[in-house]
Design a protein around this motif. Structure first.
Motif, mmCIF file in Angstrom:
data_model
loop_
_atom_site.group_PDB
_atom_site.id
_atom_site.type_symbol
_atom_site.label_atom_id
_atom_site.label_comp_id
_atom_site.label_asym_id
_atom_site.label_seq_id
_atom_site.Cartn_x
_atom_site.Cartn_y
_atom_site.Cartn_z
ATOM 1 N N THR A 8 42.561 31.746 39.616
ATOM 2 C CA THR A 8 41.466 32.269 40.421
ATOM 3 C C THR A 8 41.096 33.655 39.924
ATOM 4 O O THR A 8 41.967 34.479 39.657
ATOM 5 C CB THR A 8 41.887 32.347 41.910
ATOM 6 N N GLU A 9 39.817 33.911 39.747
ATOM 7 C CA GLU A 9 39.325 35.248 39.413
ATOM 8 C C GLU A 9 38.449 35.723 40.571
ATOM 9 O O GLU A 9 37.516 35.029 40.982
ATOM 10 C CB GLU A 9 38.474 35.214 38.130
ATOM 11 N N SER A 38 30.168 44.039 36.791
ATOM 12 C CA SER A 38 30.931 44.593 35.666
ATOM 13 C C SER A 38 32.132 43.705 35.330
ATOM 14 O O SER A 38 32.621 43.736 34.212
ATOM 15 C CB SER A 38 31.353 46.033 35.941
ATOM 16 N N ASN A 39 32.592 42.896 36.271
ATOM 17 C CA ASN A 39 33.744 42.021 36.009
ATOM 18 C C ASN A 39 33.360 40.598 35.594
ATOM 19 O O ASN A 39 34.217 39.809 35.184
ATOM 20 C CB ASN A 39 34.630 41.932 37.252
ATOM 21 N N LEU A 40 32.077 40.277 35.715
ATOM 22 C CA LEU A 40 31.649 38.873 35.571
ATOM 23 C C LEU A 40 32.045 38.246 34.224
ATOM 24 O O LEU A 40 32.720 37.215 34.179
ATOM 25 C CB LEU A 40 30.124 38.779 35.752
ATOM 26 N N ARG A 53 35.381 34.765 30.742
ATOM 27 C CA ARG A 53 36.099 34.624 29.473
ATOM 28 C C ARG A 53 37.571 34.259 29.729
ATOM 29 O O ARG A 53 38.113 33.365 29.086
ATOM 30 C CB ARG A 53 36.001 35.957 28.728
ATOM 31 N N ARG A 54 38.219 34.953 30.686
ATOM 32 C CA ARG A 54 39.635 34.641 30.975
ATOM 33 C C ARG A 54 39.772 33.217 31.510
ATOM 34 O O ARG A 54 40.698 32.487 31.154
ATOM 35 C CB ARG A 54 40.209 35.651 31.984
ATOM 36 N N LEU A 55 38.836 32.812 32.363
ATOM 37 C CA LEU A 55 38.902 31.443 32.891
ATOM 38 C C LEU A 55 38.728 30.424 31.765
ATOM 39 O O LEU A 55 39.380 29.381 31.742
ATOM 40 C CB LEU A 55 37.814 31.234 33.953
ATOM 41 N N GLY A 63 39.709 26.031 37.455
ATOM 42 C CA GLY A 63 39.694 27.485 37.553
ATOM 43 C C GLY A 63 38.559 27.903 38.477
ATOM 44 O O GLY A 63 37.472 27.332 38.441
ATOM 45 N N MET A 64 38.826 28.913 39.330
ATOM 46 C CA MET A 64 37.859 29.302 40.364
ATOM 47 C C MET A 64 37.363 30.722 40.117
ATOM 48 O O MET A 64 38.157 31.650 39.944
ATOM 49 C CB MET A 64 38.567 29.223 41.722
ATOM 50 N N LEU A 65 36.042 30.915 40.103
ATOM 51 C CA LEU A 65 35.444 32.249 40.010
ATOM 52 C C LEU A 65 34.804 32.554 41.361
ATOM 53 O O LEU A 65 33.827 31.913 41.745
ATOM 54 C CB LEU A 65 34.385 32.260 38.909
ATOM 55 N N ALA A 66 35.404 33.502 42.086
ATOM 56 C CA ALA A 66 34.939 33.767 43.451
ATOM 57 C C ALA A 66 34.483 35.216 43.574
ATOM 58 O O ALA A 66 34.880 36.073 42.784
ATOM 59 C CB ALA A 66 36.059 33.473 44.450
ATOM 60 N N PHE A 67 33.671 35.497 44.546
ATOM 61 C CA PHE A 67 33.151 36.854 44.722
ATOM 62 C C PHE A 67 34.211 37.753 45.361
ATOM 63 O O PHE A 67 34.735 38.679 44.748
ATOM 64 C CB PHE A 67 31.875 36.787 45.554
#
Ligand code: TXA
Ligand code: MG
Length: 322
Positions: free
Chosen positions: A267-268, A281-283, A288-290, A253-257
């Motif tokens: 991908t978030e 505010s989305n961090l 959590r979703r990832l 799972g990828m957390l990107a800016f």
């Protein structure tokens, strides 16, 4: 403190109908999850050792980690702190500029504050929250509220009522739903001492905004602010820094800016327009979703440390450190 395993039915109420119940519970020294403009808090009467002990128990938080006390406004300060006229002047100026809002001050405590709140320290952390629901509860109750973030110790802070339910369901009687938290990141913690302003936890109020009030230093203190523990705010899955050598895979799972390479399982994107405040505010929601997603491990892209980016990177470093 007795460690009872609570198996409560947790009620989730909207703000309109929930405020009265929240006040009733708090009057009986029960604890209640409430929205703030930063993250959801788990609130209890700050003058009641019983209420405060219940907070530690529900969060499984070590007693060495002190709590923040929430006030309706600066006029309540003399109920919880004991400060010199000189410090009072500085505090009044800071309060005028930043309260209600996401700035917590560490100040010498008044004797009325139970030792449990401060973990035996001589300072107490105080802030005046801006969220109308939290403020209404303070006003009706007319008592300061100790409130840490409403998550289990070490885990991701909740920014929606459903997150609180996931973290603390069956451990607390009531959650008030006030929608998504505006900042999504915990308050900045400032310790004025020895002629300096020391930021112990970076947050929505940034060093540049504080510089006209004195010399700002950003060195966090181990032992002083346990939120400065190396590992904190952590998802359950392994989280690592992303770099171009990591090949996209369905198992990651990828957390990107702003944008991400294709090929990851999930991908978030924190802010498609590249806005750091929106990213903050989305961090926690994205993390959590990832964590819940059908992937095995997670990667996160480092972001620019300007403005609130500094606080975002502070939280990410601790989340990665696990
Ligand atoms: O935005 C926030 O500050 C949220 C909302 C609910 O107000 N609260 C929050 O509380 O983040 P908590 O307990 O999750 O984090 C408070 C941090 C902890 O790291 C604690 O160690 C530190 O503040 N702290 C509290 N009192 C302190 C004290 N007297 N000296 C040093 N650090 C203290
Ligand atoms: Mg916390």
């Amino acid at each position: 403190m007795k460690h009872q395993l609570k198996n409560l039915k947790t009620i989730l109420l909207p703000a309109e109908s929930g405020i009265k119940s929240a006040v009733d519970f708090l009057k009986q020294n029960e604890i209640v999850a409430l929205p703030t403009e930063t993250v959801y808090g788990l609130a209890g009467n700050a003058f009641s050792s019983i209420a405060v002990a219940s907070i530690f128990e529900a969060k499984q938080r070590p007693l060495s980690d002190p709590l923040i006390v929430h006030l309706l406004d600066a006029s309540w300060l003399n109920r919880v702190v004991s400060i010199t006229p000189e410090l009072t002047k500085l505090v009044e100026r800071l309060a005028e500029a930043f309260w209600p809002g996401p700035l917590t001050l560490l100040l010498p405590r008044a004797p009325a504050i139970p030792d449990l709140v401060t973990a035996g320290l001589e300072t107490v952390a105080v802030r005046v929250p801006a969220h109308p629901v939290f403020r209404k509860v303070l006003e009706e109750l007319d008592l300061p509220l100790a409130a840490p973030s409403a998550n289990r110790f070490g885990r991701i802070s909740p920014t929606r009522a459903a997150d609180v339910k996931q973290e603390l369901g069956e451990k607390i009687p009531l959650i008030i739903d006030g929608g998504s938290c505006h900042h999504g990141l915990e308050s900045s913690i400032l310790w004025p001492h020895d002629g300096i302003l020391q930021i112990l936890r970076p947050g929505p109020i940034i060093a540049e905004q504080l510089s006209s009030f004195g010399t700002v230093v950003t060195k966090s203190m181990h032992g002083k602010a346990p939120g400065s523990l190396k590992s904190h705010y952590a998802p359950r899955k392994k989280l690592s820094w992303y770099d171009a050598s990591i090949l996209p895979s369905k198992e990651i799972g990828m957390l990107a800016f702003q944008k991400a390479p294709r090929g990851f399982g999930v991908t978030e994107i924190l802010s498609p327009s590249g806005d750091l405040k929106e990213a903050a505010s989305n961090l926690y929601g994205a993390l959590r979703r990832l964590d819940e997603s059908n992937t095995i491990s997670l990667v996160v892209e480092p972001i620019s440390e300007e403005g609130i980016g500094h606080a975002i990177m502070d939280r990410l470093r601790r989340a990665v450190a696990r």
